[in-house]
Scaffold this active site. Structure first.
Site, short mmCIF file in Angstrom:
data_model
loop_
_atom_site.label_atom_id
_atom_site.label_comp_id
_atom_site.label_asym_id
_atom_site.label_seq_id
_atom_site.Cartn_x
_atom_site.Cartn_y
_atom_site.Cartn_z
N LYS A 206 0.87 -1.18 0.00
CA LYS A 206 0.00 0.00 0.00
C LYS A 206 0.90 1.22 0.00
O LYS A 206 1.94 1.23 0.65
CB LYS A 206 -0.83 0.03 1.27
CG LYS A 206 -1.94 -0.99 1.32
CD LYS A 206 -2.73 -0.84 2.60
CE LYS A 206 -1.89 -1.20 3.81
NZ LYS A 206 -1.52 -2.64 3.83
N ARG A 208 0.99 5.71 0.15
CA ARG A 208 0.21 6.87 0.53
C ARG A 208 0.69 8.08 -0.24
O ARG A 208 1.86 8.22 -0.55
CB ARG A 208 0.41 7.17 2.01
CG ARG A 208 -0.32 6.23 2.91
CD ARG A 208 0.04 6.50 4.35
NE ARG A 208 -0.82 5.74 5.22
CZ ARG A 208 -0.65 4.44 5.46
NH1 ARG A 208 0.35 3.79 4.87
NH2 ARG A 208 -1.49 3.82 6.26
N THR A 239 -4.92 -9.27 2.72
CA THR A 239 -3.58 -9.05 2.15
C THR A 239 -3.39 -9.89 0.89
O THR A 239 -2.99 -9.38 -0.16
CB THR A 239 -2.49 -9.39 3.19
OG1 THR A 239 -2.72 -8.61 4.36
CG2 THR A 239 -1.10 -9.10 2.65
#
Lengths: 328, 328, 328, 328, 328, 328
Positions: A206, A208, A239
């Site tokens: 992930k 950001r 996941t």
């Protein structure tokens, strides 16, 4: 009976796995008594002479409907204590799935470093060696225990399983987050050695931007390839599901997951049942008790780690090399 | 002198850092004798009464021309032992840079778990608490030590330094490999809080395809942004240099590096001197002894961690919260 | 807050008892977080600064519908570990009901000496003192623990309760088996001192002739007397019921039971519901969760031991005499 | 390979002595990796399976140009730790010259008792036995270590060397100060037994009158005799030189020195090069690295202690008597 | 000599018992030196090589005219320490009569828990196993020691002795107070098994009415029976004498006492000499040094526990079952 | 009573010395119960609340008619254990004469290192500090104990006593053998400082020629001087008597002996009664129980070490410097 032969116990909650190990090892499970009292206490004792013997006790530390994780941990600790009192020689705890391995650091102020406390409890009852498989954080595990530890890897089982499946075509090994990169890399190398051709690597994470999760990165090339997602543990399943989705979107032809411990929370039924993973391969350190989704069930394959543990026990007993076992 | 006041020592090799801490703390360094013998042995002793007192000993464990890492470690251990024998009350080792923190797991068969051995040595001489800054592997560190540990973070120092520099324009925080993602994320959050606007995130990682390193991935958007690369330690400099290069290629306008411990091997002069990093910010846990390249020198900025350690010592002495210190 | 004031925690499962202690002590319960995970693990941490403070943690170790005995034990151990890591000063476990106190000797070959293992586990996480109430075998308890222990007695609570009830007429104190003779004798002496007149003693015991149990002996005179049966623990209820029956048969006018820990197995509903005991008095170390029989309920009285624990904690904190507390 | 055979390692800095021991023992040195990093840290690991084996590690703790005393000590400690982690059976440190043996008491206030700290460090990494030769203060050594120790004596080597040299004529054994009287007396007895005739004794000591050193006393008769000065360690050389001078002045015909450990500081070149000692005999626990004076070189004889250590290791491995070895 | 054979020592004060064990075991006592100095100190050392051997040291901890209980305890501790230093393998203390076993709980405020301290002292000198016979409080003993313990029972000796004596007629086994009920019950079961007919049980206890001892209760039927009183220890003799008296009064035809340890205080001569016990049977863990009363002497029979200890030692050495020994 | 005030106990056998310390300290002896049982065991407990307090227990470890050395040692150990159990704060053993300090090394094969075992026993019962006076071998003592130790010196007492006696004329300080040279040198320096003029030194030693003792050497000039012989301990008296004789023969005008511990074996009456020593000065760590010779009695002077211990205890309690005490 020969004094030099090892003695193998399995606590009741791990009888199945214990029998599988016993079978591979060619050593019968020795008898013990495990008795529950109405007040919630229990008493466990060996029913055979253990004096000076090389003892192995199997107990996998997952919770189920009958015994919680803590129940199983305390039962193992007290049984090890009873064996020590009964003058056991060397005392080895064989723990296919070691609980609290993910509670290994303070992520918030004043949090417990539970892995270390667990290590301390094992040492307090006289455990001399702990054998387990694919712990979540290897460095934390290796630092926490001051008694001896042996860390096995499911890697060879997965290689043996997947090599025939990906005999043809391009293959990539995927780490579903950055924490599993080392583990995935090990598998990639081993698989490549068996296939005698290069295997690709990729990982997901992930990321950001400006403070919010803005996407799932997939680093590496998976287009037109069969991909194998590697992880130590599958619980809620998101996941793996997300990594699988990312692979599909980037053109992976087949998507497999190879995960050592199938913890499988209830939510995993929905998450993984509807996912695009072709096959989810786990070991039998934890029985798939909470899986009821038919789609998930049909895609789930369980490999037995019992042979791996049996070989490790045999080598521990005879002074053989565990290194060779991991590399073979 | 008040019996309740703490006593602060700094061994000779860390006198500079010790004096800085002493100054911030408003507590003079207490006298000790540190004497070398021709046969390579040494003898160290406190020259003041330490009976029942709260003692802090500063020694940073990097090697330099006069003393190797191991010399400094042994000197610290033996001085702690001498303090214990002299009836010291609570004994705290203040170690700005903790050596062997990267030797924390077996990456090959039969390797040492040196972090754990170091922990054992400190405990053996009676150390009750170890205070250090930004260790390489926090989980390994927290599991290795059974005496108390306090882990400080240079984060606030870096935030204070960089906030004015990136007051305007877009900013992204970069982890130069996946090992530093958590550390970078902490910094991103703190910086965002001070700037009161979102800060982007990105991370770099080498990736492989078909068995060979095939590229440096940079996940996240850096185009048109000032980027700050975060790491715990800079040695040869290639990790930072590569990440900087990748950022530049993807359009970063400015590239900064914020690294806690400036170990700086000789090779770093060439690698970083020719790199495209605008500013390399380190703390003073290790003096930049091996830096001679003028270009690198001109871009190097050293922030003092002495105030941070002084505050931690004050709070340890009075029972104040270290958590608050880390969060402030 | 004053650094010298003690800090009191109660784990969630013992919140009720903890609040009662807190109220008597005039010290609020400090905040902690206790979080359960779907895989059966948990994480607990203090939410306040505990650095160098005198800490007391309340957890009663009985099993109930939500947490087994082992769950509660492990939660207490891990929370104590987290407090130690958070630099707690002195760490005291306050355990109103201490589990496994009856598993204190080998009655069959190779049985566990569980009391000792429990002691070892508390020491392993850094507990410095254990406070509990009326353990089953005092000698076993005092030998098992190498950290400090404080053993409280419910005696004063029972004396205070029964003195008004037996103000008039003859009284005898009964030990329902030979194991409780010392405990009963203590109570008899205290009660006599309050009543300022002699109190009789008697005890029951099964005896055998030619290999079979041939009867319940009742040694001592109970005819025309109010009798009080004393024991540390009531589980199935048969011991008390049989003693009561024997007293009735020998002419006792009233029959009371004073038992510290009301474990109350399900069977106790039938056994004690139909018994001839006028009043069964227990403390609140264990809530009467499994009692549903109306007759039993109506005869059950619960005295609070919270004040006793509060006084003990206060004296432990200030260095006051626990001896005086037991004798007062 | 036979599981019952011992395993012998020598760290790189003691490879020469290790090979000599290996040769005498008939057991090859096992392979290890010892790797230095640019930041001054190192990593050492065995390259063979050590599981359950009887392990001996040779490292002599003198400083030289490449490694300081502290470097060698830390390397030995960490390698022992790595062996323990690799499941070594019994772990014995074989230390021809044990450093810090003269830092064994407080001669000034608050000085370290370094011998004891060294002992604690060895125990902390799991050492089970320490074998060394002629430590400076035997009582201090025997009290400091709580793991097993074996103390060898160079006595038999010196007797074997000197007996032919003093076959004819009168002989006296000299202790150069009062600290060596016991050691010299042992040698005198052994030599006398071999020569089958009495050997004289004498000792030297500085003495004071009215507060100043007023002379070198030589107690005992040396006129017309060959004298052998005995000591455990030679550093600056003045102690031996002065004793030799005193013997010459009192009519000794020949003067020999027999000293176990040749530490030889730089100053020894001048002091001993110009002295009247006919022969200085040392063992090979420390190579004569700093000796460059030709006169001194020509008079220096090095006896190998490797055979002595080899015999000790063999007896330790098979449970043979070390006592017999010392007496033979 | 075979390295695998055990080594047996007996300290001088227990030479007699040690020789009896040696004889039964077929293993000669190994030589040791035990030397007393005029200042009240002593020095003890083995005179044989004990390296790596399985060692057993016999010392019974009763006081006599030459050595007090504490003397014998300290001598045993220091000899065990010397054996450990001499590289003994496994170190077992064989203690026929273990002192301070009755000082096992606090009966008054701040009393010592001496049993636990004794355990700590044995562990401090490196004892790995303690073998003893019929301790006063089994639970206290089993909790106090953290090294291994083996608890033997004189039960089989007494059964073998009494079975022929009570071949005919009714028999009852008597516990002279409630503390010996479990022990008596064990004997009753074993005797019944040998006699192949039921054996009765009874027990005595002082009881109180209105605060004063008002009588000796005897629960169970003894009229017309031969009774055997069972206890672990006889000191002043009143407990046994009173129980015997009660049995006689209730019609017992013959009264025997079977007591493991004959401590026999001086007062016992009068008390037991004039009692109505037909036969007092003890073991030889303590010689009857203070018995001079002719009547008592004539009724005293001593059974040797040496064979029991010899069998236990043999099984400890070979890893045989002690459980089987107790049950046989 | 103030919680911060120290608590002082003296066991019965050291009541006299304890009262002297109490008097100098201005702190009353706290009450304890010490009870002997007929079987040779004992029980000791404090009669006051010791919770969290700073505790000092006086017991001098010499043997006398009522209690052997081992008795006194065990009593001290068990009382320390009882204090720890009663929640004592810091626990200090104050041992004016420490037994077994001369059993500190192996002089023959397999001998005990008793000093170290004694240290281990004190640590096993929870002793945190041991205070004693002039031990025989300081290095052995400082290495043996791992708990804190404070070593006092009678030096200042002897200086204060002798300074007036040797105000005029030449003085020499004699070490009666080489073992006491350091101690004698300390005294010589201190005496010289008080007299403000130089004091001579000399030492005696037996020496051998050709294998037999051939004489008593006296190194240094004593003719026309008052000599003071210094030693730590006087037992049979021959060492002092011989040194005195040698001094007389070499023309000493007066001969004094200053010896810390007057162990005085019976033989000392004859040896010292007929010697030429003018005055034998000892401290009161051991009462002169076995001295009956009138001549010896008339020459014996006892200085009290109670004030020295009182000052040490006061400084230990308040954190003052013991170094200053030794130097004052």
């Amino acid at each position: 009976m020969n004094n030099d032969e090892l003695i193998l116990f399995a606590l009741d909650a791990s009888r199945g796995f214990g029998e599988a190990v016993s079978c591979k090892l060619g050593t019968p499970l020795s008898a013990h008594e495990e008795r529950d009292f109405e007040d919630g206490e229990h008493k466990t004792r060996p029913l055979v002479n253990v004096r000076g013997r090389d003892i192995y006790v199997v107990q996998s530390l997952y919770g189920d409907a009958t015994q919680t994780v803590n129940d199983k941990l305390i039962r193992l600790l007290f049984f090890l204590g009873a064996l020590k009192d009964a003058s056991a020689g060397r005392l080895t705890a064989v723990i296919p799935y070691l609980a609290y391995a993910r509670k290994e650091r303070k992520t918030k102020p004043r949090e417990p470093v539970t892995t270390r406390y667990v290590a301390g409890l094992f040492e307090a009852v006289g455990t001399e060696c702990v054998v387990t498989l694919d712990v979540h954080n290897l460095a934390a595990f290796q630092n926490a225990f001051r008694c001896r530890t042996e860390h096995l890897e499911a890697n060879p089982l997965f290689v043996e399983h997947f090599a025939p499946l990906v005999r043809e075509g391009d293959v990539a090994v995927i780490s579903p987050d950055t924490g599993a990169i080392k583990r995935a890399e090990e598998f990639r190398r081993s698989l490549g050695a068996v296939l005698t051709r290069p295997v690709g690597a990729a990982f997901a994470e992930k990321y950001r931007s400006r403070g919010a999760v803005s996407g799932e990165a997939l680093v590496g090339d998976v287009a037109g390839k069969a991909v194998i997602i590697i992880d130590d543990l599958i619980s809620g399943g998101t996941t793996v599901a997300r990594a699988a989705q990312a692979c599909r979107e980037r053109g992976a032809t087949r998507v497999y997951a190879a995960v050592t411990h199938g913890v499988f929370a209830d939510a995993a039924n929905a998450v993984l049942g509807s996912s695009t993973v072709d096959q989810i391969v786990v070991t039998d350190t934890i029985p798939p008790l909470r899986i009821h989704d038919a789609a998930l069930k049909s895609r789930l394959i369980q490999l037995s780690a019992a042979g791996l543990f049996a070989q490790a026990i045999r080598r521990l007993h005879t002074g053989g090399s565990i290194v060779d076992l991991l590399r073979s």
